[in-house]
Design a protein around this motif. Structure first.
Motif, PDB file in Angstrom:
ATOM      1  N   MET A 144       0.526  -1.240  -0.085  1.00 56.72           N
ATOM      2  CA  MET A 144      -0.173  -0.083   0.252  1.00 56.72           C
ATOM      3  C   MET A 144       0.917   1.149  -0.034  1.00 56.72           C
ATOM      4  O   MET A 144       1.818   1.413   0.525  1.00 56.72           O
ATOM      5  CB  MET A 144      -0.672  -0.128   1.257  1.00 56.72           C
ATOM      6  N   GLU A 145      -0.053   2.392  -0.707  1.00 59.76           N
ATOM      7  CA  GLU A 145       1.484   3.346  -1.132  1.00 59.76           C
ATOM      8  C   GLU A 145       0.427   4.471   0.010  1.00 59.76           C
ATOM      9  O   GLU A 145      -0.453   4.436   0.754  1.00 59.76           O
ATOM     10  CB  GLU A 145       0.769   4.147  -2.229  1.00 59.76           C
ATOM     11  N   LEU A 146       1.987   5.274   0.657  1.00 55.81           N
ATOM     12  CA  LEU A 146       1.556   5.872   1.924  1.00 55.81           C
ATOM     13  C   LEU A 146       1.970   7.654   1.701  1.00 55.81           C
ATOM     14  O   LEU A 146       3.350   7.757   1.040  1.00 55.81           O
ATOM     15  CB  LEU A 146       2.765   5.848   2.665  1.00 55.81           C
ATOM     16  N   ASP A 147       1.049   8.529   1.114  1.00 54.54           N
ATOM     17  CA  ASP A 147       1.213   9.682   0.437  1.00 54.54           C
ATOM     18  C   ASP A 147       2.311  10.356   1.971  1.00 54.54           C
ATOM     19  O   ASP A 147       1.295  10.625   3.165  1.00 54.54           O
ATOM     20  CB  ASP A 147      -0.209  10.958   0.680  1.00 54.54           C
ATOM     21  N   TYR A 148       2.663  11.408   1.784  1.00 52.46           N
ATOM     22  CA  TYR A 148       3.161  12.518   1.850  1.00 52.46           C
ATOM     23  C   TYR A 148       3.261  13.527   1.594  1.00 52.46           C
ATOM     24  O   TYR A 148       3.912  13.971   0.276  1.00 52.46           O
ATOM     25  CB  TYR A 148       4.240  11.823   3.191  1.00 52.46           C
ATOM     26  N   LYS A 149       3.652  15.061   2.176  1.00 48.78           N
ATOM     27  CA  LYS A 149       4.418  16.001   1.336  1.00 48.78           C
ATOM     28  C   LYS A 149       5.600  16.367   1.670  1.00 48.78           C
ATOM     29  O   LYS A 149       6.253  15.903   2.992  1.00 48.78           O
ATOM     30  CB  LYS A 149       3.332  16.975   2.197  1.00 48.78           C
ATOM     31  N   VAL A 150       6.421  16.379   0.840  1.00 49.19           N
ATOM     32  CA  VAL A 150       7.935  17.021   0.995  1.00 49.19           C
ATOM     33  C   VAL A 150       8.281  18.296   1.533  1.00 49.19           C
ATOM     34  O   VAL A 150       7.517  19.118   0.388  1.00 49.19           O
ATOM     35  CB  VAL A 150       8.654  16.518   0.213  1.00 49.19           C
ATOM     36  N   VAL A 151       8.929  19.218   2.337  1.00 49.83           N
ATOM     37  CA  VAL A 151       9.246  20.312   2.321  1.00 49.83           C
ATOM     38  C   VAL A 151      10.428  20.425   3.130  1.00 49.83           C
ATOM     39  O   VAL A 151      11.208  19.985   3.918  1.00 49.83           O
ATOM     40  CB  VAL A 151       8.420  21.168   3.902  1.00 49.83           C
ATOM     41  N   PHE A 152      11.240  21.112   2.011  1.00 51.34           N
ATOM     42  CA  PHE A 152      13.224  21.380   2.010  1.00 51.34           C
ATOM     43  C   PHE A 152      12.850  22.813   2.963  1.00 51.34           C
ATOM     44  O   PHE A 152      12.220  23.318   2.945  1.00 51.34           O
ATOM     45  CB  PHE A 152      13.245  21.348   0.860  1.00 51.34           C
ATOM     46  N   ALA A 153      13.771  22.647   4.503  1.00 54.39           N
ATOM     47  CA  ALA A 153      13.957  23.701   4.660  1.00 54.39           C
ATOM     48  C   ALA A 153      15.451  23.903   5.367  1.00 54.39           C
ATOM     49  O   ALA A 153      16.153  22.728   4.871  1.00 54.39           O
ATOM     50  CB  ALA A 153      13.750  23.567   6.112  1.00 54.39           C
ATOM     51  N   LYS A 154      15.874  24.736   6.095  1.00 54.50           N
ATOM     52  CA  LYS A 154      17.699  25.188   6.049  1.00 54.50           C
ATOM     53  C   LYS A 154      17.832  24.141   6.829  1.00 54.50           C
ATOM     54  O   LYS A 154      17.208  25.134   8.230  1.00 54.50           O
ATOM     55  CB  LYS A 154      18.348  26.586   5.917  1.00 54.50           C
ATOM     56  N   ARG A 155      18.226  23.485   7.129  1.00 57.54           N
ATOM     57  CA  ARG A 155      18.303  22.183   8.899  1.00 57.54           C
ATOM     58  C   ARG A 155      19.593  21.356   8.807  1.00 57.54           C
ATOM     59  O   ARG A 155      19.504  20.876   6.753  1.00 57.54           O
ATOM     60  CB  ARG A 155      17.358  21.822   9.091  1.00 57.54           C
ATOM     61  N   LYS A 156      20.075  20.913   9.506  1.00 65.03           N
ATOM     62  CA  LYS A 156      20.743  19.456   9.186  1.00 65.03           C
ATOM     63  C   LYS A 156      19.980  17.751   8.697  1.00 65.03           C
ATOM     64  O   LYS A 156      20.911  16.909   8.349  1.00 65.03           O
ATOM     65  CB  LYS A 156      22.079  19.215  10.302  1.00 65.03           C
ATOM     66  N   THR A 175      18.144  17.887  -0.397  1.00 66.27           N
ATOM     67  CA  THR A 175      18.199  15.968  -0.161  1.00 66.27           C
ATOM     68  C   THR A 175      17.199  15.801  -1.439  1.00 66.27           C
ATOM     69  O   THR A 175      16.467  15.894  -1.618  1.00 66.27           O
ATOM     70  CB  THR A 175      17.464  15.967   1.189  1.00 66.27           C
ATOM     71  N   SER A 176      17.813  15.017  -2.193  1.00 69.30           N
ATOM     72  CA  SER A 176      17.112  13.765  -3.117  1.00 69.30           C
ATOM     73  C   SER A 176      15.668  13.099  -3.078  1.00 69.30           C
ATOM     74  O   SER A 176      15.405  13.068  -2.145  1.00 69.30           O
ATOM     75  CB  SER A 176      17.835  13.443  -4.022  1.00 69.30           C
ATOM     76  N   LEU A 177      14.895  13.638  -3.805  1.00 63.21           N
ATOM     77  CA  LEU A 177      13.747  12.621  -3.239  1.00 63.21           C
ATOM     78  C   LEU A 177      13.407  10.938  -2.882  1.00 63.21           C
ATOM     79  O   LEU A 177      12.995  10.387  -2.249  1.00 63.21           O
ATOM     80  CB  LEU A 177      12.488  13.164  -4.822  1.00 63.21           C
ATOM     81  N   VAL A 192      14.282  10.827   0.107  1.00 71.20           N
ATOM     82  CA  VAL A 192      13.466  11.244   1.037  1.00 71.20           C
ATOM     83  C   VAL A 192      12.241   9.850   0.931  1.00 71.20           C
ATOM     84  O   VAL A 192      12.506   9.166   1.694  1.00 71.20           O
ATOM     85  CB  VAL A 192      12.706  12.339   0.479  1.00 71.20           C
ATOM     86  N   ARG A 193      12.048   9.159  -0.144  1.00 68.66           N
ATOM     87  CA  ARG A 193      11.695   8.168  -0.294  1.00 68.66           C
ATOM     88  C   ARG A 193      12.598   6.832   0.823  1.00 68.66           C
ATOM     89  O   ARG A 193      11.489   6.117   1.177  1.00 68.66           O
ATOM     90  CB  ARG A 193      11.359   7.758  -1.525  1.00 68.66           C
ATOM     91  N   GLN A 194      13.554   6.827   0.234  1.00 69.43           N
ATOM     92  CA  GLN A 194      13.986   5.422   1.580  1.00 69.43           C
ATOM     93  C   GLN A 194      13.563   6.040   2.832  1.00 69.43           C
ATOM     94  O   GLN A 194      13.614   5.115   3.315  1.00 69.43           O
ATOM     95  CB  GLN A 194      15.929   5.529   0.956  1.00 69.43           C
ATOM     96  N   VAL A 195      14.055   7.074   3.021  1.00 75.01           N
ATOM     97  CA  VAL A 195      13.253   7.299   4.643  1.00 75.01           C
ATOM     98  C   VAL A 195      12.321   6.756   4.844  1.00 75.01           C
ATOM     99  O   VAL A 195      12.095   6.195   6.822  1.00 75.01           O
ATOM    100  CB  VAL A 195      14.459   9.260   4.757  1.00 75.01           C
ATOM    101  N   VAL A 196      11.320   7.314   4.019  1.00 74.35           N
ATOM    102  CA  VAL A 196      10.461   7.085   4.532  1.00 74.35           C
ATOM    103  C   VAL A 196       9.624   5.384   4.889  1.00 74.35           C
ATOM    104  O   VAL A 196       8.991   4.993   5.507  1.00 74.35           O
ATOM    105  CB  VAL A 196       8.815   7.995   3.727  1.00 74.35           C
ATOM    106  N   GLU A 197      10.584   4.913   3.329  1.00 69.05           N
ATOM    107  CA  GLU A 197      10.012   3.160   3.256  1.00 69.05           C
ATOM    108  C   GLU A 197      10.724   2.746   4.680  1.00 69.05           C
ATOM    109  O   GLU A 197       9.667   1.636   5.484  1.00 69.05           O
ATOM    110  CB  GLU A 197      11.026   2.930   1.911  1.00 69.05           C
ATOM    111  N   SER A 198      11.825   3.611   5.199  1.00 69.82           N
ATOM    112  CA  SER A 198      12.504   2.799   6.491  1.00 69.82           C
ATOM    113  C   SER A 198      11.323   2.826   7.585  1.00 69.82           C
ATOM    114  O   SER A 198      11.707   2.124   8.136  1.00 69.82           O
ATOM    115  CB  SER A 198      13.917   2.738   6.961  1.00 69.82           C
ATOM    116  N   ARG A 199      10.757   4.205   7.705  1.00 75.88           N
ATOM    117  CA  ARG A 199       9.605   4.436   8.975  1.00 75.88           C
ATOM    118  C   ARG A 199       8.122   3.733   8.484  1.00 75.88           C
ATOM    119  O   ARG A 199       7.141   4.080   8.766  1.00 75.88           O
ATOM    120  CB  ARG A 199      10.122   5.674   9.086  1.00 75.88           C
TER     121      ARG A 199
END
Length: 224
Positions: free
Chosen positions: A1-13, A33-35, A38-45
């Motif tokens: 099942m796909e998980l929808d999420y919004k990505v926000v880029f900011a000046k942070r570490k 940060t590459s999309l 981001v996808r890999q991190v979301v998948e891991s969580r």
């Protein structure tokens, strides 16, 4: 099942994932940060995210009470208690004296009452921010009251802390918990065990506050 999420880029570490009260998932990532990363991190969580977005007690909408009207005999939530409204003729300003004394000229303009509540939020919440920041040994750039739709508070990548004006309706131990929660992000950005230990040490009624928000948070969301 796909998980929808919004990505926000900011000046942070670091990259953080937040589940909002409306069940939406927001990923805040460092600029550049590459999309795919981001996808890999979301998948891991993903397992954790599915659990959070389906948490019945925290995220299922509760029935909202009917909208309040500024009429004599009605009651409004303020600092965790319901107080009676009394319409008066001999004043131009809203007053609080263990009940709300509301001029009849204001009764037809709920936005004026909301303005009054926002002013009380600045008056009572912002000093608590300064106190808890000193106790935690952290510094923030600015603390202010806002009108966030899905958060009680937030800590921005620029070290500003913002609190929802509707918190003025909650008990002070709940306000303190939300304040400490956001300030603790100046020490630990993610909700790690260390983060929760910091919050609980400064706000020992943390669990009680979280339960109050789970039970009554929907009542805070009314404009008045």
């Amino acid at each position: 099942m796909e998980l929808d999420y919004k990505v926000v880029f900011a000046k942070r570490k670091t990259l953080t994932i937040t589940v909002e009260r409306d069940r939406s998932v927001v990923v805040t990532a460092p600029e550049g940060t590459s999309l795919e990363k981001v996808r890999q991190v979301v998948e891991s969580r993903k397992l954790w995210l599915y659990e959070k977005t389906r948490h019945a007690q925290k995220y299922n909408p509760l029935p909202h009470a009917p909208g309040k009207e500024l009429v004599t005999g009605e009651s409004l939530l303020y600092l965790g208690r319901q107080y009676r409204i009394e319409l008066v003729d001999d004043s131009n300003h809203i007053q609080f004296a263990q009940k709300f004394l509301v001029p009849r000229s204001v009764a037809s303009k709920p936005s004026l009452f909301r303005t009054w509540l926002m002013a009380r939020a600045e008056e009572k919440i912002l000093p608590r921010v300064a106190i808890h920041a000193k106790n935690l040994g952290v510094e923030y750039k600015e603390a202010k009251i806002g009108d966030g739709k899905y958060r009680w508070g937030s800590c921005t990548p620029n070290d500003n802390v913002i609190f929802n004006w509707r918190l003025i309706k909650a008990p002070m131990f709940v306000i303190d918990y939300v304040v400490v929660h956001e300030l603790a992000h100046l020490i630990e950005q993610n909700h790690t065990p260390r983060f929760w230990n910091i919050v609980k040490a400064q706000a020992p009624t943390m669990e009680k506050a979280k339960m109050w928000l789970q039970s009554f948070g929907n009542l805070l969301e009314q404009d008045i």
